[in-house]
Design an enzyme around this catalytic site. Structure first.
Site, short mmCIF file in Angstrom:
data_model
loop_
_atom_site.label_atom_id
_atom_site.label_comp_id
_atom_site.label_asym_id
_atom_site.label_seq_id
_atom_site.Cartn_x
_atom_site.Cartn_y
_atom_site.Cartn_z
N MET A 1 28.12 -47.74 101.86
CA MET A 1 29.34 -47.02 102.16
C MET A 1 30.45 -48.06 102.28
O MET A 1 30.34 -49.02 103.04
CB MET A 1 29.23 -46.23 103.47
CG MET A 1 30.49 -45.44 103.79
SD MET A 1 30.91 -44.20 102.53
CE MET A 1 29.68 -42.95 102.84
N GLY B 1 28.33 -49.76 96.66
CA GLY B 1 27.08 -50.49 96.39
C GLY B 1 26.96 -50.66 94.89
O GLY B 1 27.12 -49.70 94.13
N ASN C 1 27.03 -47.66 92.23
CA ASN C 1 28.20 -47.61 91.36
C ASN C 1 27.78 -47.55 89.89
O ASN C 1 28.31 -46.76 89.10
CB ASN C 1 29.09 -48.84 91.57
CG ASN C 1 29.77 -48.86 92.92
OD1 ASN C 1 29.80 -47.87 93.63
ND2 ASN C 1 30.30 -50.02 93.28
N GLY D 1 37.94 -60.62 83.28
CA GLY D 1 39.02 -59.85 83.89
C GLY D 1 40.04 -59.40 82.87
O GLY D 1 39.70 -58.80 81.84
N ASP E 1 43.27 -51.45 91.70
CA ASP E 1 42.14 -51.88 92.53
C ASP E 1 41.01 -52.32 91.61
O ASP E 1 40.56 -51.56 90.76
CB ASP E 1 41.69 -50.70 93.42
CG ASP E 1 40.51 -51.02 94.32
OD1 ASP E 1 40.01 -52.17 94.28
OD2 ASP E 1 40.07 -50.12 95.06
N THR F 1 37.97 -53.11 92.51
CA THR F 1 36.64 -52.78 93.02
C THR F 1 35.86 -51.95 92.00
O THR F 1 36.38 -50.99 91.44
CB THR F 1 36.75 -51.98 94.34
OG1 THR F 1 37.53 -52.71 95.27
CG2 THR F 1 35.38 -51.72 94.94
N ALA G 1 34.94 -52.51 89.02
CA ALA G 1 35.22 -52.65 87.59
C ALA G 1 34.04 -53.31 86.86
O ALA G 1 33.67 -52.88 85.76
CB ALA G 1 36.49 -53.47 87.38
N GLY G 2 33.46 -54.34 87.47
CA GLY G 2 32.31 -54.99 86.85
C GLY G 2 31.11 -54.08 86.78
O GLY G 2 30.34 -54.10 85.80
N ASN H 1 34.80 -52.34 77.76
CA ASN H 1 36.13 -52.83 78.09
C ASN H 1 37.06 -51.69 78.49
O ASN H 1 37.86 -51.81 79.43
CB ASN H 1 36.73 -53.58 76.90
CG ASN H 1 36.49 -55.07 76.95
OD1 ASN H 1 36.06 -55.61 77.97
ND2 ASN H 1 36.78 -55.76 75.86
#
Length: 305
Positions: A10, A37, A41, A220, A244, A246, A248-249, A274
């Site tokens: 969480m 997590g 994700n 990135g 944000d 968060t 993305a990877g 991509n």
């Protein structure tokens, strides 16, 4: 089918104009509770993109745990292999976002730290039904290695996101088909600082020499570098306004797996990944930012990709 072995957290997210210095207090936004997590994700990202996905992991017997399982189920992810660990808290991530959309994250693993190699071996039948296994490093490293072993024994393609960065045993490099580090993780694993595309190629080459079959080095806003043997291909990123970064990877890895299964073409899969990564950074939160297939297709069509 895609199997994901990994973490469920969480995320407690606060936005700040700037991060505090040592001993300093700054005011932030209201806290947002967002499912996260890296494992969860990836599972939800792949499901939203049209993949058939099953998750292997652990949560605690607390309200966060039940919410995290419900989030997976709502996205269409199979949750029969997500165990509830009694007397343990679920994983929690504390995330600060600055004005540029960059994040800093502290993770309390909770039940994720209780996912043992025996738990993964017990799910060998489920993993063997998959064509791709997605892994990350927010669960114990011996568990990650065992999951890769189980997949390799059954001919399942292994995709590893080596995050958070830590030293990897040589065996794990050899078990992985696609290694997907970002530039910080690649630099740490290869001991090659990355400052530009040339140094990124040097880092990727060192990872190949350590046993990685293929490397997808995430850069990135500069896109991704694909390395296989002595071949290197750079694919630029799609320019977007970053809100944000968060997840993305995580979204990138999931998208690559989905597209690679559909087409068997690394370059088409990278273009798709991509696009998914780009869309993810335009929204706030982890799972709340993960795009759906129609969004990605519209994004690509608008750019003639």
């Amino acid at each position: 089918m895609i199997a994901v072995v990994g973490s469920l957290n969480m995320d407690l997210v606060v936005t700040v104009r700037r991060r505090p210095r040592t001993g300093e207090t700054v005011l932030g936004s209201d806290v947002r509770f967002v499912g996260g997590g890296k494992g969860a994700n990836q599972a939800i990202a792949a499901a939203r993109l049209g993949g058939q996905v099953h998750m292997v992991g652990k949560v605690g017997d607390d309200p966060f745990g039940s919410t995290l399982i419900a989030n997976l189920a709502a996205a269409g992810v199979g949750t029969e292999a997500v165990q509830v660990e009694k007397g343990v808290s679920s994983g929690v991530a504390f995330i600060t976002l600055d004005a540029a959309g960059d994040n800093q994250i502290i993770v309390s693993p909770g039940a994720n730290a209780r996912l043992m190699p025996a738990d993964v071996r017990a799910q060998a039948g489920l993993i063997g039904q998959a064509r791709v296994l997605l892994l990350q490093l927010e669960t114990p490293l011996p568990t990650v290695v065992e999951a890769a072993r189980v997949a390799r024994e059954q001919g399942v393609t292994v995709v590893l996101d080596p995050a958070p960065a830590q030293p990897l045993p040589p065996e794990l490099f050899r078990l992985v088909d696609f290694l997907t580090p970002n530039e910080h993780e690649a630099a740490a694993l290869s001991r090659q600082p990355i400052t530009d595309l040339r140094s990124a190629k040097l880092a990727a080459a060192k990872l190949i020499s350590q046993g990685a079959r293929q490397v997808l080095l995430k850069l990135g806003g500069e896109g991704v570098l694909f390395a296989c043997g002595n071949r290197f291909e750079h694919m630029p990123a799609f320019p977007v306004k970053v809100v944000d970064t968060t997840a993305a990877g995580d979204a990138f890895g999931a998208a690559f797996a989905v597209a690679w299964l559909e087409h068997g073409d690394v370059y088409r899969a990278l273009s798709f990944a991509n696009a998914v990564g780009a869309l993810t950074v335009t929204k706030a939160g982890a799972q709340s930012s993960l795009p759906y297939r129609k969004e990605v297709e519209a994004f690509l069509a608008a750019r003639g990709a």
